[in-house]
Design a protein around this motif. Structure first.
Motif, PDB file in Angstrom:
ATOM      1  N   LYS A  35      21.173  65.251  37.664  1.00  0.00           N
ATOM      2  CA  LYS A  35      20.802  64.382  36.509  1.00  0.00           C
ATOM      3  C   LYS A  35      19.377  64.232  36.315  1.00  0.00           C
ATOM      4  O   LYS A  35      18.771  63.922  37.298  1.00  0.00           O
ATOM      5  N   ARG A  36      18.965  63.946  35.052  1.00  0.00           N
ATOM      6  CA  ARG A  36      17.533  64.000  34.609  1.00  0.00           C
ATOM      7  C   ARG A  36      16.953  62.729  35.327  1.00  0.00           C
ATOM      8  O   ARG A  36      15.976  62.618  36.079  1.00  0.00           O
ATOM      9  N   GLU A  37      17.783  61.552  35.388  1.00  0.00           N
ATOM     10  CA  GLU A  37      17.405  60.300  35.934  1.00  0.00           C
ATOM     11  C   GLU A  37      17.080  60.525  37.369  1.00  0.00           C
ATOM     12  O   GLU A  37      16.279  59.884  38.074  1.00  0.00           O
ATOM     13  N   THR A  38      17.979  61.255  38.156  1.00  0.00           N
ATOM     14  CA  THR A  38      17.649  61.482  39.609  1.00  0.00           C
ATOM     15  C   THR A  38      16.413  62.052  39.717  1.00  0.00           C
ATOM     16  O   THR A  38      15.731  61.599  40.845  1.00  0.00           O
ATOM     17  N   VAL A  39      16.403  63.165  39.194  1.00  0.00           N
ATOM     18  CA  VAL A  39      15.203  64.141  39.259  1.00  0.00           C
ATOM     19  C   VAL A  39      13.772  63.192  39.006  1.00  0.00           C
ATOM     20  O   VAL A  39      12.963  63.395  39.686  1.00  0.00           O
ATOM     21  N   VAL A  40      13.935  62.384  37.854  1.00  0.00           N
ATOM     22  CA  VAL A  40      12.737  61.520  37.294  1.00  0.00           C
ATOM     23  C   VAL A  40      12.345  60.683  38.546  1.00  0.00           C
ATOM     24  O   VAL A  40      11.246  60.086  39.063  1.00  0.00           O
ATOM     25  N   LYS A  41      13.407  59.953  38.955  1.00  0.00           N
ATOM     26  CA  LYS A  41      13.170  58.891  40.171  1.00  0.00           C
ATOM     27  C   LYS A  41      12.707  59.383  41.286  1.00  0.00           C
ATOM     28  O   LYS A  41      11.754  58.861  41.811  1.00  0.00           O
ATOM     29  N   ALA A  42      13.132  60.556  41.853  1.00  0.00           N
ATOM     30  CA  ALA A  42      12.568  61.404  42.928  1.00  0.00           C
ATOM     31  C   ALA A  42      10.978  61.619  42.665  1.00  0.00           C
ATOM     32  O   ALA A  42      10.150  61.522  43.439  1.00  0.00           O
ATOM     33  N   MET A  43      10.553  62.214  41.588  1.00  0.00           N
ATOM     34  CA  MET A  43       9.587  62.675  41.326  1.00  0.00           C
ATOM     35  C   MET A  43       8.645  61.278  41.397  1.00  0.00           C
ATOM     36  O   MET A  43       7.414  61.331  41.596  1.00  0.00           O
ATOM     37  N   GLY A  44       9.182  60.148  40.608  1.00  0.00           N
ATOM     38  CA  GLY A  44       8.140  59.023  40.759  1.00  0.00           C
ATOM     39  C   GLY A  44       8.015  58.249  42.055  1.00  0.00           C
ATOM     40  O   GLY A  44       7.021  57.711  42.373  1.00  0.00           O
ATOM     41  N   LEU A  45       8.675  58.880  42.960  1.00  0.00           N
ATOM     42  CA  LEU A  45       8.547  58.449  44.619  1.00  0.00           C
ATOM     43  C   LEU A  45       7.848  59.379  45.096  1.00  0.00           C
ATOM     44  O   LEU A  45       7.507  59.374  46.513  1.00  0.00           O
ATOM     45  N   GLY A  46       7.114  60.142  44.527  1.00  0.00           N
ATOM     46  CA  GLY A  46       6.221  61.224  45.238  1.00  0.00           C
ATOM     47  C   GLY A  46       6.510  62.487  45.624  1.00  0.00           C
ATOM     48  O   GLY A  46       5.673  63.601  46.120  1.00  0.00           O
ATOM     49  N   VAL A  47       7.648  63.015  45.172  1.00  0.00           N
ATOM     50  CA  VAL A  47       8.262  64.260  45.538  1.00  0.00           C
ATOM     51  C   VAL A  47       7.473  65.077  44.803  1.00  0.00           C
ATOM     52  O   VAL A  47       7.098  65.390  43.554  1.00  0.00           O
ATOM     53  N   LYS A  48       6.943  66.403  45.478  1.00  0.00           N
ATOM     54  CA  LYS A  48       6.182  67.568  44.845  1.00  0.00           C
ATOM     55  C   LYS A  48       7.064  68.569  44.052  1.00  0.00           C
ATOM     56  O   LYS A  48       6.616  69.063  43.311  1.00  0.00           O
TER      57      LYS A  48
END
Length: 67
Positions: free
Chosen positions: A30-43
């Motif tokens: 889900k887009r929201e899951t990916v965006v949340k992870a990227m917001g937490l610093g995932v490369k």
């Protein structure tokens, strides 16, 4: 993981100011899951299934960017 989910781990890493290039491998797309992870610093965020060669290529790419 019995005591923390992946987002809690990422938040903990951030709180401790641990500077690691993190790649997530997940079945959640889900887009929201990916965006949340990227917001937490995932490369990078890889979605299962993925071939081992794809993981290796992404790891090399991320390591080259960060080291």
């Amino acid at each position: 993981m019995p005591n923390m989910d992946g987002f809690q781990v990422l938040a903990h890493v951030n709180e401790q100011r641990i500077d690691l290039p993190i790649i997530v491998l997940s079945a959640l797309s889900k887009r929201e899951t990916v965006v949340k992870a990227m917001g937490l610093g995932v490369k990078s965020y890889l979605i299962k299934p993925i071939q081992p060669e794809g993981i290796r290529r992404k790891a090399i790419e991320v390591l080259r960017m960060n080291f």
